[in-house]
Design a protein around this motif. Structure first.
Motif, mmCIF file in Angstrom:
data_model
loop_
_atom_site.group_PDB
_atom_site.id
_atom_site.type_symbol
_atom_site.label_atom_id
_atom_site.label_comp_id
_atom_site.label_asym_id
_atom_site.label_seq_id
_atom_site.Cartn_x
_atom_site.Cartn_y
_atom_site.Cartn_z
ATOM 1 N N UNK A 1 7.932 -5.279 32.052
ATOM 2 C CA UNK A 1 8.508 -4.183 31.079
ATOM 3 C C UNK A 1 8.600 -4.184 30.413
ATOM 4 N N UNK A 2 7.528 -4.571 29.067
ATOM 5 C CA UNK A 2 7.490 -4.478 28.289
ATOM 6 C C UNK A 2 6.267 -3.089 27.862
ATOM 7 N N UNK A 3 5.651 -3.222 29.034
ATOM 8 C CA UNK A 3 4.651 -1.503 29.831
ATOM 9 C C UNK A 3 5.516 -0.507 29.658
ATOM 10 N N UNK A 4 6.465 -0.836 30.215
ATOM 11 C CA UNK A 4 8.064 0.609 30.372
ATOM 12 C C UNK A 4 8.627 0.740 29.065
ATOM 13 N N UNK A 5 8.541 0.050 28.626
ATOM 14 C CA UNK A 5 9.940 0.166 27.178
ATOM 15 C C UNK A 5 8.613 0.838 26.184
ATOM 16 N N UNK A 6 7.539 0.255 26.251
ATOM 17 C CA UNK A 6 6.127 1.396 25.242
ATOM 18 C C UNK A 6 6.229 2.967 25.693
ATOM 19 N N UNK A 7 6.200 2.759 27.091
ATOM 20 C CA UNK A 7 5.929 4.358 28.179
ATOM 21 C C UNK A 7 7.686 5.269 27.546
ATOM 22 N N UNK A 8 8.553 4.315 28.174
ATOM 23 C CA UNK A 8 9.509 5.001 27.240
ATOM 24 C C UNK A 8 9.889 5.502 26.041
ATOM 25 N N UNK A 9 9.647 4.231 24.757
ATOM 26 C CA UNK A 9 9.308 5.258 23.153
ATOM 27 C C UNK A 9 8.339 6.363 22.891
ATOM 28 N N UNK A 10 7.150 6.329 23.566
ATOM 29 C CA UNK A 10 6.152 7.528 24.328
ATOM 30 C C UNK A 10 7.075 9.238 24.843
ATOM 31 N N UNK A 11 8.159 8.701 25.469
ATOM 32 C CA UNK A 11 8.613 9.858 26.341
ATOM 33 C C UNK A 11 9.597 10.313 25.583
ATOM 34 N N UNK A 12 10.634 9.331 25.013
ATOM 35 C CA UNK A 12 11.325 9.580 23.693
ATOM 36 C C UNK A 12 11.033 10.950 22.526
ATOM 37 N N UNK A 13 9.879 10.448 22.378
ATOM 38 C CA UNK A 13 9.150 11.169 21.164
ATOM 39 C C UNK A 13 8.776 12.760 21.524
ATOM 40 N N UNK A 14 8.819 12.349 22.658
ATOM 41 C CA UNK A 14 7.635 13.529 23.229
ATOM 42 C C UNK A 14 9.400 15.143 22.742
ATOM 43 N N UNK A 15 10.508 13.881 23.514
ATOM 44 C CA UNK A 15 11.375 15.196 24.015
ATOM 45 C C UNK A 15 11.914 15.304 22.864
ATOM 46 N N UNK A 16 11.787 14.905 21.238
ATOM 47 C CA UNK A 16 12.269 14.220 20.308
ATOM 48 C C UNK A 16 11.641 15.710 19.096
ATOM 49 N N UNK A 17 10.483 16.203 20.043
ATOM 50 C CA UNK A 17 10.113 16.961 18.697
ATOM 51 C C UNK A 17 9.970 18.853 19.371
ATOM 52 N N UNK A 18 10.197 19.707 17.794
ATOM 53 C CA UNK A 18 10.822 20.459 18.302
ATOM 54 C C UNK A 18 9.683 21.358 18.053
ATOM 55 N N UNK A 19 9.443 22.405 19.231
ATOM 56 C CA UNK A 19 10.180 22.026 20.427
ATOM 57 C C UNK A 19 8.876 21.217 21.240
ATOM 58 N N UNK A 20 10.368 20.524 22.230
ATOM 59 C CA UNK A 20 9.504 19.056 22.668
ATOM 60 C C UNK A 20 8.189 19.541 24.015
ATOM 61 N N UNK A 21 7.271 17.959 23.055
ATOM 62 C CA UNK A 21 5.949 17.865 23.378
ATOM 63 C C UNK A 21 5.427 17.601 24.712
ATOM 64 N N UNK A 22 6.124 18.829 25.849
ATOM 65 C CA UNK A 22 6.057 19.050 27.680
ATOM 66 C C UNK A 22 4.519 18.610 27.882
ATOM 67 N N UNK A 23 3.016 18.588 26.861
ATOM 68 C CA UNK A 23 2.114 18.000 27.263
ATOM 69 C C UNK A 23 2.321 16.434 27.374
ATOM 70 N N UNK A 24 2.770 16.578 26.360
ATOM 71 C CA UNK A 24 2.688 14.172 25.977
ATOM 72 C C UNK A 24 3.531 13.672 27.332
ATOM 73 N N UNK A 25 4.968 14.543 27.167
ATOM 74 C CA UNK A 25 6.272 14.335 28.312
ATOM 75 C C UNK A 25 4.743 14.297 30.106
ATOM 76 N N UNK A 26 4.259 14.669 29.834
ATOM 77 C CA UNK A 26 4.002 14.971 31.531
ATOM 78 C C UNK A 26 3.237 13.745 31.236
ATOM 79 N N UNK A 27 1.595 13.470 30.195
ATOM 80 C CA UNK A 27 0.636 12.391 30.700
ATOM 81 C C UNK A 27 1.375 10.793 30.929
ATOM 82 N N UNK A 28 2.869 10.652 30.342
ATOM 83 C CA UNK A 28 3.466 9.725 30.844
ATOM 84 C C UNK A 28 3.277 9.429 31.610
#
Length: 133
Positions: free
Chosen positions: A106-133
């Motif tokens: 559950x903790x690992x899923x939370x960490x990954x979720x935070x990374x996905x959120x950060x990638x989506x919030x970038x302008x423009x969204x960081x597709x590479x970082x998103x897909x790496x998760x």
């Protein structure tokens, strides 16, 4: 001490071509050639062929009747239907997984979720970082 296996050329080609398509650098409907994909991935045409087969199975690349390769061009209805079906499948899988998950997972899923959120919030969204998760 055992050495880690280095990635196969077809896996390298698959990763680089997939990233090329999903990042938006390749336009929907754009024709692709094996030579172009070999240059993008930095491997020869033989591993590119295997990578293309995998990407065709994922419906990211399509082959015309004349055997030419194109970046898939999905309609809004196609995408909507895929998300509905994916939501049904992933909901079922998540329900089954939740019955067996550990606190550490559950903790690992939370960490990954935070990374996905950060990638989506970038302008423009960081597709590479998103897909790496």
């Amino acid at each position: 001490m055992e050495k880690a296996a280095s990635p196969r050329a077809s896996d390298i080609a698959y990763d680089k071509i997939r990233q090329f398509v999903l990042s938006g650098r390749a336009e929907p409907g754009q024709q692709l050639t094996e030579e172009q994909l070999a240059r993008i991935s930095g491997v020869s045409r033989t591993p590119v062929r295997e990578a293309v087969r995998r990407l065709e199975n994922e419906l990211l690349i399509v082959r015309s009747d004349s055997k030419r390769l194109f970046v898939a061009d999905w309609s809004a209805d196609d995408i909507d239907e895929m998300f509905v079906l994916r939501g049904m499948l992933e909901g079922h899988a998540a329900s089954r997984a939740a019955r067996n998950i550990s606190g550490r997972q559950v903790e690992e899923l939370g960490r990954i979720s935070d990374l996905l959120d950060a990638a989506v919030r970038c302008s423009p969204p960081d597709v590479t970082a998103f897909l790496a998760q």
